[in-house]
Motif scaffolding. Structure first.
Motif, PDB file in Angstrom:
ATOM      1  N   VAL A  36       0.850  -1.195   0.000  1.00 24.75           N
ATOM      2  CA  VAL A  36       0.000   0.000   0.000  1.00 24.75           C
ATOM      3  C   VAL A  36       0.882   1.239   0.000  1.00 24.75           C
ATOM      4  CG1 VAL A  36      -1.767   1.308   1.234  1.00 24.75           C
ATOM      5  CG2 VAL A  36      -1.866  -1.193   1.214  1.00 24.75           C
ATOM      6  N   HIS A  37       0.626   2.117  -0.958  1.00 18.05           N
ATOM      7  CA  HIS A  37       1.300   3.408  -1.008  1.00 18.05           C
ATOM      8  C   HIS A  37       0.262   4.521  -0.957  1.00 18.05           C
ATOM      9  CE1 HIS A  37       4.092   6.587  -2.094  1.00 18.05           C
ATOM     10  NE2 HIS A  37       3.220   7.000  -2.999  1.00 18.05           N
ATOM     11  N   ALA A  38       0.464   5.483  -0.077  1.00 22.26           N
ATOM     12  CA  ALA A  38      -0.440   6.631   0.041  1.00 22.26           C
ATOM     13  C   ALA A  38       0.279   7.882  -0.441  1.00 22.26           C
ATOM     14  CB  ALA A  38      -0.896   6.801   1.483  1.00 22.26           C
ATOM     15  N   SER A  39      -0.283   8.533  -1.438  1.00 17.92           N
ATOM     16  CA  SER A  39       0.305   9.775  -1.938  1.00 17.92           C
ATOM     17  C   SER A  39       0.010  10.921  -0.982  1.00 17.92           C
ATOM     18  CB  SER A  39      -0.262  10.117  -3.316  1.00 17.92           C
ATOM     19  OG  SER A  39       0.189   9.204  -4.289  1.00 17.92           O
ATOM     20  N   GLU A  40       0.928  11.856  -0.923  1.00 16.99           N
ATOM     21  CA  GLU A  40       0.684  13.080  -0.148  1.00 16.99           C
ATOM     22  C   GLU A  40      -0.593  13.728  -0.665  1.00 16.99           C
ATOM     23  OE1 GLU A  40       2.841  17.314   0.913  1.00 16.99           O
ATOM     24  OE2 GLU A  40       3.785  15.868  -0.420  1.00 16.99           O
ATOM     25  N   TRP A  41      -1.453  14.098   0.236  1.00 19.70           N
ATOM     26  CA  TRP A  41      -2.788  14.551  -0.162  1.00 19.70           C
ATOM     27  C   TRP A  41      -3.234  15.702   0.718  1.00 19.70           C
ATOM     28  CZ3 TRP A  41      -7.351  14.924   2.529  1.00 19.70           C
ATOM     29  CH2 TRP A  41      -8.536  15.022   1.789  1.00 19.70           C
ATOM     30  N   ALA A  88      -1.472   9.239   4.780  1.00 22.10           N
ATOM     31  CA  ALA A  88      -0.901   7.913   5.032  1.00 22.10           C
ATOM     32  C   ALA A  88      -1.529   7.249   6.247  1.00 22.10           C
ATOM     33  CB  ALA A  88       0.608   8.029   5.214  1.00 22.10           C
ATOM     34  N   LEU A  89      -1.732   8.011   7.320  1.00 20.32           N
ATOM     35  CA  LEU A  89      -2.289   7.432   8.531  1.00 20.32           C
ATOM     36  C   LEU A  89      -3.672   6.846   8.264  1.00 20.32           C
ATOM     37  CD1 LEU A  89      -2.137   6.845  11.548  1.00 20.32           C
ATOM     38  CD2 LEU A  89      -2.942   9.179  11.972  1.00 20.32           C
TER      39      LEU A  89
END
Length: 300
Positions: A36-41, A88-89
């Motif tokens: 799982v990768h979460a982009s800065e948002w 991300a959290l």
């Protein structure tokens, strides 16, 4: 379908070490692996299509490199991935809810380009509903094994101990069960550690006698610890267990025991919404100072 082992990736050395550890754990548990990768948002950037495409391209690259790392060490591993446009959290907490366990780098990139910074990893341990394993950069497969006869790293030697911290007053099945299963999967010895002080004369349960102080108190605590572990010894007869009762604060003893261990297991009590998610002082100290992989197991 069985729950996967989920690992958060951001391309940092910590996250790549976490990917490799997670792949080996998925193999041990016969579970699929999910990256799982979460982009800065941020909300103000959501409507910017060009920026979203760039984030997607970068995220896919991070996931591709992580998948290549898995393919090199576990070529037959079933791997899926997910790129999430979210903090991300939030993304990793949600993924953890569908996982067997969540694996993350203990520390990631600093600043705005990396999301697995210490604060996020710590927040995940306080929030996730499933066990969270923290991995440092440079963690290698041979680090889980004892050195060979010449003191060199080896994959052919037995696994290092799995260490679990146990408070006999509030011993919980989730934490102890996780530790026994981890030891069984590795064929490792389980080191059960309970720390106590003379100022703590509380009973291990309602209506039960309190431990004494001094040498008598230590003997009482040994009896309490043995009683807590007996059912688990019966359930896991193939796991060699060593029990330690130590005077003083639990955190320093656990950090020392984790030196030379393959995995350190601690608990994190799940509080109601009025208190909010957080880790206790012992677990918080352990995840900041232990020099081996740390599993934080939530329990009631």
């Amino acid at each position: 379908m069985s729950r996967p082992i989920v690992v958060g990736v951001d391309g940092s050395p910590e996250s790549l070490a976490a990917v490799e550890w997670a792949a080996r754990e998925a193999l041990r548990r016969d579970r699929p692996l999910r990256l799982v990768h979460a982009s800065e948002w941020t909300p103000e950037r959501e409507s910017c299509g060009a920026a979203r495409m760039v984030r997607h391209h970068v995220g896919r690259g991070v996931l591709h490199r992580a998948a290549d790392r898995v393919a090199r060490i576990c070529p037959d591993m079933w791997v899926t991935d997910e790129h999430v446009e979210a903090p991300a959290l939030t993304a990793l907490s949600d993924a953890a809810g569908r996982a067997e366990l969540l694996v993350v780098g203990a520390r990631g990139l600093s600043g705005r380009t990396g999301f697995l910074v210490g604060s996020v990893a710590q927040a995940l341990t306080a929030r996730a509903v499933r066990p969270v394993v923290l991995i440092e950069a440079g963690e290698r497969a041979e680090d889980a094994h004892l050195p060979d006869g010449d003191g060199n790293p080896s994959l052919r030697t037995p696994y290092r101990d799995v260490v679990v911290g146990i408070d006999v007053r509030t011993a919980c099945d989730e934490v102890i069960g996780f530790a026994f299963e981890a030891a069984r999967l590795r064929g490792a010895r389980l080191h059960a550690l309970h720390a106590w002080s003379d100022a703590d004369g509380m009973a291990p349960g309602p209506g039960e006698p309190a431990a004494g102080t001094g040498p008598a108190g230590e003997e009482d605590r040994r009896g309490f610890l043995g009683a807590v572990l007996q059912n688990w010894r019966d359930k896991y007869p193939g796991v060699d267990v060593v029990e330690t009762v130590a005077a003083g604060g639990a955190a320093p003893h656990l950090v020392r025991a984790g030196t030379g261990a393959g995995l350190l297991v601690v608990g994190r009590r799940v509080h109601d919404s009025r208190v909010g998610p957080h880790t206790g002082p012992v677990t918080r100290t352990v995840i900041h100072h232990a020099r081996c992989p740390v599993a934080v197991v939530p329990h009631r």
